[in-house]
Design a protein around this motif. Structure first.
Motif, PDB file in Angstrom:
ATOM      1  N   GLU A 105       0.584 -42.491  55.157  1.00  0.00           N
ATOM      2  CA  GLU A 105      -0.115 -43.043  56.467  1.00  0.00           C
ATOM      3  C   GLU A 105      -1.474 -42.482  56.920  1.00  0.00           C
ATOM      4  OE1 GLU A 105       2.637 -43.416  59.290  1.00  0.00           O
ATOM      5  OE2 GLU A 105       3.966 -44.325  58.212  1.00  0.00           O
ATOM      6  N   HIS A 108      -4.036 -42.762  53.940  1.00  0.00           N
ATOM      7  CA  HIS A 108      -4.291 -44.155  54.017  1.00  0.00           C
ATOM      8  C   HIS A 108      -5.452 -44.569  55.020  1.00  0.00           C
ATOM      9  CE1 HIS A 108      -3.927 -48.893  54.700  1.00  0.00           C
ATOM     10  NE2 HIS A 108      -4.513 -48.699  53.597  1.00  0.00           N
ATOM     11  N   GLU A 109      -5.092 -44.064  56.279  1.00  0.00           N
ATOM     12  CA  GLU A 109      -6.147 -44.135  57.332  1.00  0.00           C
ATOM     13  C   GLU A 109      -7.722 -43.105  57.097  1.00  0.00           C
ATOM     14  OE1 GLU A 109      -4.311 -42.130  60.868  1.00  0.00           O
ATOM     15  OE2 GLU A 109      -2.978 -43.533  61.055  1.00  0.00           O
ATOM     16  N   ILE A 143       2.337 -47.070  50.330  1.00  0.00           N
ATOM     17  CA  ILE A 143       1.512 -47.779  51.169  1.00  0.00           C
ATOM     18  C   ILE A 143       0.939 -48.951  50.357  1.00  0.00           C
ATOM     19  CG2 ILE A 143       0.840 -46.082  52.636  1.00  0.00           C
ATOM     20  CD1 ILE A 143      -1.710 -45.707  50.816  1.00  0.00           C
TER      21      ILE A 143
END
Length: 157
Positions: A105, A108-109, A143
């Motif tokens: 996560e 991905h951010e 993701i």
């Protein structure tokens, strides 16, 4: 010692993750063991390049007592430099276990921010690089980058 992004990833991979200070200390030890030399003065630039290319990613730990760790990213081909295999014993650091979902996560951010920046800059080369990274990122973490790829494709048209 002039370390490459993949060599940085190889050193980090020995431990699961290292702080920047720990990585620098590890590379100093490798350079000394190799030829009594020192780490290249462009190390910070090499680390930043590895982060930009997603060969390394920064993982913010959920606990307050530890800082962010550099971990092997989705585009890395970790290569342990010569004279580095004994680093876990020399530095006396325990291997770190990471929450892969949280790491994915966070990566991905960071990826979305990179896409936003490349789109804002109209940087077609960076957009094309990030399109490739999107596939690596999906294979590396749980993701979905479909929406990001659509944005990248739109920016490349």
């Amino acid at each position: 010692m002039n370390a490459t992004a993949d060599e940085l990833a190889g050193v980090v991979d020995l431990f699961g993750g290292l702080t920047r200070d720990e990585l620098e200390r590890a590379l100093e030890e490798v350079a000394f063991r190799a030829d009594g030399g020192s780490v290249d003065e462009d190390l910070e630039e090499t680390i930043e390049g590895a982060l930009e290319s997603f060969a390394l990613v920064c993982y913010e730990l959920p606990t307050a007592e530890e800082r962010a760790l550099l971990v092997v990213g989705p585009t890395a081909f970790p290569t342990v430099p010569e004279h580095a295999t004994d680093l876990p014993h020399i530095l006396d650091l325990e291997p770190r276990r990471l929450d892969r979902e949280a790491l994915g996560e966070q990566a991905h951010e960071r990826f979305v921010r990179a896409v936003d920046d490349a789109l804002a800059d109209g940087d077609d080369d960076r957009l094309a690089d990030l399109l490739d990274v999107s596939y690596d990122l999906e294979a590396w973490a749980p993701i979905d980058c479909t929406t990001d790829r659509e944005r990248l494709d739109g920016g490349l048209e």
